[in-house]
Enzyme design. Structure first.
Site, PDB file in Angstrom:
ATOM      1  N   LYS A 117       0.820  -1.224   0.000  1.00 34.37           N
ATOM      2  CA  LYS A 117       0.000   0.000   0.000  1.00 34.37           C
ATOM      3  C   LYS A 117       0.845   1.261   0.000  1.00 34.37           C
ATOM      4  O   LYS A 117       0.549   2.219  -0.717  1.00 34.37           O
ATOM      5  CB  LYS A 117      -0.908  -0.002   1.228  1.00 34.37           C
ATOM      6  CG  LYS A 117      -2.104  -0.910   1.104  1.00 34.37           C
ATOM      7  CD  LYS A 117      -3.236  -0.354   1.956  1.00 34.37           C
ATOM      8  CE  LYS A 117      -4.489  -1.179   1.755  1.00 34.37           C
ATOM      9  NZ  LYS A 117      -4.373  -2.510   2.378  1.00 34.37           N
ATOM     10  N   GLU A 201      -5.585   6.614   7.445  1.00 33.67           N
ATOM     11  CA  GLU A 201      -6.227   7.412   6.403  1.00 33.67           C
ATOM     12  C   GLU A 201      -7.445   8.106   6.979  1.00 33.67           C
ATOM     13  O   GLU A 201      -8.069   7.594   7.919  1.00 33.67           O
ATOM     14  CB  GLU A 201      -6.693   6.506   5.235  1.00 33.67           C
ATOM     15  CG  GLU A 201      -5.585   6.072   4.312  1.00 33.67           C
ATOM     16  CD  GLU A 201      -6.073   5.167   3.187  1.00 33.67           C
ATOM     17  OE1 GLU A 201      -7.286   4.875   3.120  1.00 33.67           O
ATOM     18  OE2 GLU A 201      -5.235   4.747   2.376  1.00 33.67           O
ATOM     19  N   HIS A 236     -17.349  -7.043   1.970  1.00 38.20           N
ATOM     20  CA  HIS A 236     -16.208  -6.956   1.057  1.00 38.20           C
ATOM     21  C   HIS A 236     -16.280  -7.944  -0.105  1.00 38.20           C
ATOM     22  O   HIS A 236     -15.298  -8.205  -0.788  1.00 38.20           O
ATOM     23  CB  HIS A 236     -14.873  -7.103   1.800  1.00 38.20           C
ATOM     24  CG  HIS A 236     -14.693  -6.043   2.843  1.00 38.20           C
ATOM     25  ND1 HIS A 236     -14.489  -4.729   2.527  1.00 38.20           N
ATOM     26  CD2 HIS A 236     -14.738  -6.093   4.200  1.00 38.20           C
ATOM     27  CE1 HIS A 236     -14.402  -4.014   3.640  1.00 38.20           C
ATOM     28  NE2 HIS A 236     -14.556  -4.818   4.668  1.00 38.20           N
ATOM     29  N   ARG A 292      -4.506  -7.714 -11.982  1.00 41.28           N
ATOM     30  CA  ARG A 292      -5.049  -8.933 -12.595  1.00 41.28           C
ATOM     31  C   ARG A 292      -6.285  -8.572 -13.423  1.00 41.28           C
ATOM     32  O   ARG A 292      -6.785  -7.451 -13.336  1.00 41.28           O
ATOM     33  CB  ARG A 292      -5.491  -9.903 -11.486  1.00 41.28           C
ATOM     34  CG  ARG A 292      -6.521  -9.271 -10.572  1.00 41.28           C
ATOM     35  CD  ARG A 292      -7.271 -10.250  -9.696  1.00 41.28           C
ATOM     36  NE  ARG A 292      -8.450  -9.627  -9.139  1.00 41.28           N
ATOM     37  CZ  ARG A 292      -8.461  -8.849  -8.069  1.00 41.28           C
ATOM     38  NH1 ARG A 292      -7.341  -8.606  -7.409  1.00 41.28           N
ATOM     39  NH2 ARG A 292      -9.596  -8.299  -7.643  1.00 41.28           N
TER      40      ARG A 292
END
Ligand code: MV4
Length: 653
Positions: A117, A201, A236, A292
């Site tokens: 990240k 964040e 998710h 991907r």
């Protein structure tokens, strides 16, 4: 194409989709399969197939050593990883290249960089792509992080640096909850990723999830194929995706897509990738990049009229992108609904598919990895198919989705089709109000308390059963029904009991009497587990399978199970003792005839064993429901039979 054989390191619908693209490009395909996938659709369709180990993915589809062996044995010159499994493993990409094959994907270095990240955000900042305000510095002391959280401003989100899919993620509303959340996130990150590094964040509370499809070649070209809106998800797990996003105007679209291309260029990206953003109002922030092909790529294919797998193979072969940015036009609206084998609570379910009949018609695409009779295993991802609709505009696309979901028949395994229908029918979905909290906000995740069984379902069940349990191919030309009579049928659903009195009016037509009144049902056809009928003259379609003595029926996307009391409760008034609930001379589901005990022309007694069918791994005896002469035996020993097939015809003596 510079390669002639591709190995697909995957299974299910994505392996099938890649195999089909290869057939169109004259590329030979090598499938791999675990022990339980020996007869799976992707193996059936590939030119060759290699066993790679036992059912658990860690011992097969995730086993790099076994896959490398298969690459070497097959002589495949390239490997497509699909999505999931090893698709984002830079180590596997290196192993493929080490075996001398082309990796159909980005460079391992780009995969490594985007997997971290902090590194990915650094690249984004360099490319002048907005990131969520936050802190990802080296000092991870609790004091420093708490200070940084104050600076960012609450609410903040603690994220595992190595994380993904929401693991190691904690939202914190106020300063006094910070330390506990931080320690919790670190614990989770350590156990999930073996690394407890975190970043902070600003928490964007109710964003949309917008992702931009990009693709690059080995010649420095990178283009975007516009965006997808993937906001509707449960825990998710994405459920519905669409292109284009209903939330973007042309200016914001151009801006976000240009940002995605800059990011890809900055990282030296090649092949297909997806740049994820959070969008709130008009503000967008880079979230992460997926290196991907994605599950939801078909919606992009529909609105751009491009084949992403073909493009992937082309650039992997070293050829330049055959399209330029100016060639990519955005047209119409496409929505994908993911079909999961799962119960209403969202728990994965396995078992035998008794009927699997996806919808058809204009503007419909089904990406499917299973068919009727297949076993769905709980070892792998529960997603069994994807329904993709396409129409000239979003309103028509939503209507098409609703219609298509009503026409979808899956029996034998619980699925999320009811959830998909609740979403498609919702006015907020039609209005394009898709945000990440959509399901909670509209309380769509929980199933309705109990769905009462509609009268139509009972009527169709009775008619379907009367037809399919008959003893001859021309059900009412002979047999006890030639003397008009009536039978009573009884079904149980939950606590309710339903009684039906049936009277034959014609060949395939019945008057069916419920407590509420009577209706006329004509059965027009049976095929692929679907029954076509008219109900008081109105056409109607239902999924229908006999499961032992019970019936599973799906109507407008909802599955009902109707149980028959045992022993069959039928009191017939006609001569001959009709037994509508007794042995069936049609196959209740696909299977194999393992034994035939009589010959054509034989006289048989009532109850005499005629043949043995193996279906769903159990043997089922098929006996004569009445005395008579065996008129025909369409299937010999060893023959495979489709569900609903007539196994024997019996003429009354
Ligand atoms: C966020 C966020 C809000 N604010 N980051 C979820 C999984 C991981 N890939 C990133 N995720 C989020 N990151 C900030 N700063 C909300 C989510 C999020 C989410 C993102 C995309 C799609 C669905 C989601 C569901 C819950 C939370």
């Amino acid at each position: 194409m510079s390669f002639s054989k591709l190995l697909i390191a995957n299974r299910g619908e994505i392996a099938v989709r890649i195999i089909r693209a290869c057939k169109e490009l004259d590329i030979r395909t090598a499938a791999v399969y675990s022990e339980i996938d020996e007869g799976a659709m992707h193996v059936r369709l590939a030119d060759e197939a290699y066993a790679i180990g036992p059912a658990p993915a860690t011992e097969s589809y995730l086993n790099v050593e076994k896959l490398v062996e298969a690459i070497e044995k097959s002589g495949a010159e390239a490997v497509h990883p699909g999505y999931g499994f090893l698709s984002e493993s830079a180590d596997f990409a290196r192993a493929v290249e080490g075996a001398g094959a082309i990796w159909v994907g980005p460079s391992p270095e780009a995969m490594d960089a985007m997997g971290l990240k902090v590194k990915a955000k650094e690249i984004a900042r360099k490319a002048d792509v907005p990131t969520v305000p936050g802190y990802d510095g080296e000092d991870e002391s609790e004091e420093r992080l708490a200070e940084e959280a104050e600076r960012i401003g609450y609410p903040v989100l603690v994220k595992a640096s190595a994380g993904g899919g929401g693991r190691g993620m904690r939202a914190v509303a106020r300063p006094r909850d910070f330390l506990e959340a931080l320690r919790g996130a670190k614990r989770e990150a350590l156990s999930a990723f073996g690394n407890d590094s975190v970043l902070l964040e600003k928490f964007v509370e109710n964003p949309r999830h917008i992702e931009v499809q990009v693709i690059g070649d080995n010649h420095g070209n990178v283009i975007h194929l516009y965006e997808r809106d993937c906001s509707i998800q449960r825990r998710h797990q994405k459920v519905i995706e669409e292109a284009p996003s209903p939330a973007l105007d042309p200016e914001l679209r151009e801006e976000m897509c240009a940002a995605a291309v800059r990011l890809a260029q900055e990282s030296g990206y090649r092949n297909a990738g997806t740049v994820e953003f959070l969008l709130e109002d008009e503000e967008y922030y880079f979230l992460e990049m997926n290196t991907r092909l994605q599950v939801e790529h078909p919606v992009t294919e529909r609105v751009t009229n491009l084949d992403l797998v073909q493009l992937q193979l082309t650039v992997a072969a070293g050829e330049p992108l055959p399209v330029s940015q100016e060639d990519v036009a955005l047209r119409g609206s496409s929505i994908e609904a993911r079909v999961y084998a799962e119960g209403e609570g969202g728990l994965p379910a396995g078992g035998r598919l008794l009927a699997f009949a996806p919808p058809g018609g204009p503007g419909i695409r089904n990406d499917v990895g299973v068919e009727s009779g297949d076993e769905v295993s709980v070892h792998y991802d529960p997603m069994i198919s994807k329904l993709i609709v396409f129409a000239p505009n979003r309103e028509m696309s939503v209507r098409r989705l609703r219609r298509a979901l009503e026409d979808y028949t899956i029996l034998g395994i619980p699925t999320n089709l009811p959830l998909l229908r609740r979403i498609a029918e919702h006015h907020a979905f039609a209005a394009g109000e898709t945000t990440t909290n959509f399901l909670e906000k509209h309380r769509l995740a929980e199933p309705p308390v109990e769905i009462p069984v509609p009268e139509e379902a009972i009527l169709l069940t009775a008619a379907g059963e009367l037809i399919s349990r008959r003893t001859t191919a021309e059900p009412f030309a002979a047999g006890p029904w030639r003397h008009l009579g009536s039978v009573r049928l009884r079904y149980r659903t939950g606590d309710a009991e339903h009684r039906v009195k049936a009277e034959r009016l014609g060949r395939n037509t019945f008057r069916l009497q419920l407590e509420e009144g009577d209706s006329v049902v004509e059965v027009l056809a049976f095929r692929d587990g679907e029954m076509h009928a008219t109900l008081d003259g109105n056409p109607i379609k239902a999924g229908f399978v006999l499961d032992g003595l019970d019936v599973r029926l799906s109507l407008r996307g909802v599955v009902y199970e109707l149980f028959k009391p045992r022993p069959p409760d039928v009191d017939d008034v006609g001569p001959g003792g009709a037994d509508a609930g007794g042995a069936s001379l049609t196959a209740p589901m696909p299977g194999t005839v393992v034994k035939v005990l009589v010959s054509e022309g034989d006289e048989v007694e009532e109850g005499q064993l005629l043949l043995v069918l193996e279906a769903m791994k159990t043997e089922q005896s098929v006996a004569a429901p009445h005395a008579g002469v065996v008129r025909s035996l369409p299937y010999a020993e060893g023959a495979g039979v489709p569900g609903g097939a007539v196994l024997a015809e019996l003429e009354e003596a």
